[in-house]
Design an enzyme around this catalytic site. Structure first.
Site, PDB file in Angstrom:
ATOM      1  N   HIS A 172      10.915  19.996 -21.260  1.00 54.31           N
ATOM      2  CA  HIS A 172      11.986  20.741 -21.907  1.00 54.31           C
ATOM      3  C   HIS A 172      13.081  19.820 -22.469  1.00 54.31           C
ATOM      4  O   HIS A 172      13.414  19.859 -23.664  1.00 54.31           O
ATOM      5  CB  HIS A 172      12.656  21.687 -20.907  1.00 54.31           C
ATOM      6  CG  HIS A 172      11.776  22.706 -20.297  1.00 54.31           C
ATOM      7  ND1 HIS A 172      11.378  23.843 -20.959  1.00 54.31           N
ATOM      8  CD2 HIS A 172      11.234  22.780 -19.053  1.00 54.31           C
ATOM      9  CE1 HIS A 172      10.619  24.578 -20.164  1.00 54.31           C
ATOM     10  NE2 HIS A 172      10.527  23.963 -19.002  1.00 54.31           N
ATOM     11  N   ASP A 173      13.665  19.006 -21.599  1.00 55.94           N
ATOM     12  CA  ASP A 173      14.860  18.247 -21.969  1.00 55.94           C
ATOM     13  C   ASP A 173      14.564  17.147 -22.973  1.00 55.94           C
ATOM     14  O   ASP A 173      15.411  16.806 -23.800  1.00 55.94           O
ATOM     15  CB  ASP A 173      15.501  17.651 -20.710  1.00 55.94           C
ATOM     16  CG  ASP A 173      15.994  18.726 -19.758  1.00 55.94           C
ATOM     17  OD1 ASP A 173      16.268  19.843 -20.227  1.00 55.94           O
ATOM     18  OD2 ASP A 173      16.102  18.446 -18.554  1.00 55.94           O
TER      19      ASP A 173
END
Length: 332
Positions: free
Chosen positions: A254-255
């Site tokens: 995600h990040d």
């Protein structure tokens, strides 16, 4: 936002970057992505509660920087709790007891002490000292960033963009409606996304899930060198969770998707739309309300829009993005 730098006769566009983070396995990959990228000037890292408590997130961030041999990057501790209401629980069921599948201690010891004065003070100092606007990448709860924007309006013009990993268009992961980072401090998220004070890019989990990497990608990274091997060694608990979430042997970075957009603006396709955060205590608390109706239809309604539109990431060339990750994480 950018400055030129000459490297072996080639001019590069360099992004000045600060990461605000709660490591977290995917945070570790995201920090390494920025720390190893030659076209990034990583000015600092600030930490926040989230996936695990603040002591662990700060230790993990410092150890990932040590892994990347970036002891030059200052790290400061930020908020240990949300702005207003207590945090119900952490994400140990995803990231393990220490945030890194119980393997944080396998990383090198930090090379630099934690900065005095806290995260907001460091963020303010880095903005003050920069000749160019700085991109801030919050990849955890938005508590530190909301506090900075409220405390230092005189520095808003020094922020090029705030590229946020968070939110969901269709359904959440922590609740049916809410994604973890936004759900962890909805009041702070509304302050940042609804304030209209600085340009914001929101990278929701709808897109990050589509960018998941599989076992073959991870095996190639593990074989690429010591940094790749160390990063993939942090993933067992995270992989176990995402086998259930995805239904196949892989995981979601995600990040790192948000950090990729911060490094290379336009690698994600965005749409500028109004965004609000649900701050009530009903079942939708922490939901991101993204108004994707046509502007002509929005103009016909009587509900006023507050703040500036947010650039919401909706698409990317997934294969190219995975290649972007692999090339930069295997530089070592």
């Amino acid at each position: 936002m950018w400055r030129g730098a000459r490297n072996e006769g080639v001019w590069r566009v360099v992004t000045k970057l600060v990461i605000d983070t709660d490591p977290g396995v995917d945070d570790a990959f995201a920090i390494a992505l920025a720390a190893l990228s030659e076209d990034v000037e990583l000015l600092g890292v600030t930490t926040v509660f989230g996936n695990v408590g603040l002591d662990n997130t700060t230790r993990n961030a410092r150890r990932v920087l040590a892994l990347c041999k970036r002891g030059d990057v200052p790290v400061a501790e930020g908020a240990a709790r949300p702005l207003v209401h207590p945090h119900p629980h952490r994400a140990r069921y995803v990231h393990g007891v220490d945030g890194l599948s119980g393997r944080s201690a396998a990383l090198p010891e930090p090379e630099r002490p934690v900065e005095r004065g806290g995260a907001v003070r460091l963020l303010a100092r880095l903005l003050e000292d920069s000749d160019d606007p700085v991109t801030i990448v919050p990849i955890g709860p938005l508590t530190n960033i909301a506090t900075l924007l409220a405390a230092r309006p005189d520095l808003h013009h020094k922020i090029a963009r705030v590229v946020i990993m968070g939110g969901a268009l269709l359904h959440g992961n922590t609740s049916a409606a809410a994604e973890f980072n936004i759900w962890s401090d909805p009041e702070a998220a509304q302050r940042v996304l609804g304030g209209g004070e600085v340009p914001c890019v929101l990278v929701p989990m709808d897109l990050t899930y589509r960018c998941a990497v599989d076992r073959a990608w991870l095996d190639a990274l593990a074989a690429s060198g010591p940094v790749g091997a160390a990063l993939t060694a942090l993933t067992p608990d995270y992989l176990a969770h995402y086998r259930k979430a995805l239904g196949w042997d892989g995981m979601v970075l995600h990040d790192a998707v948000a950090v990729a957009e911060a490094i290379s603006p336009g690698i994600l396709r965005t749409e500028a739309v109004p965004v609000a955060v649900e701050t009530s205590f009903g079942p939708a608390r922490g939901a991101t309300l993204v108004d994707q109706r046509r502007p002509e239809l929005r103009a016909d309604t009587e509900v006023p829009e507050t703040g500036a539109p947010v650039s919401v990431a909706v698409d990317t060339d997934v294969d190219a993005l995975r290649t972007f990750f692999a090339e930069r994480l295997t530089l070592s």
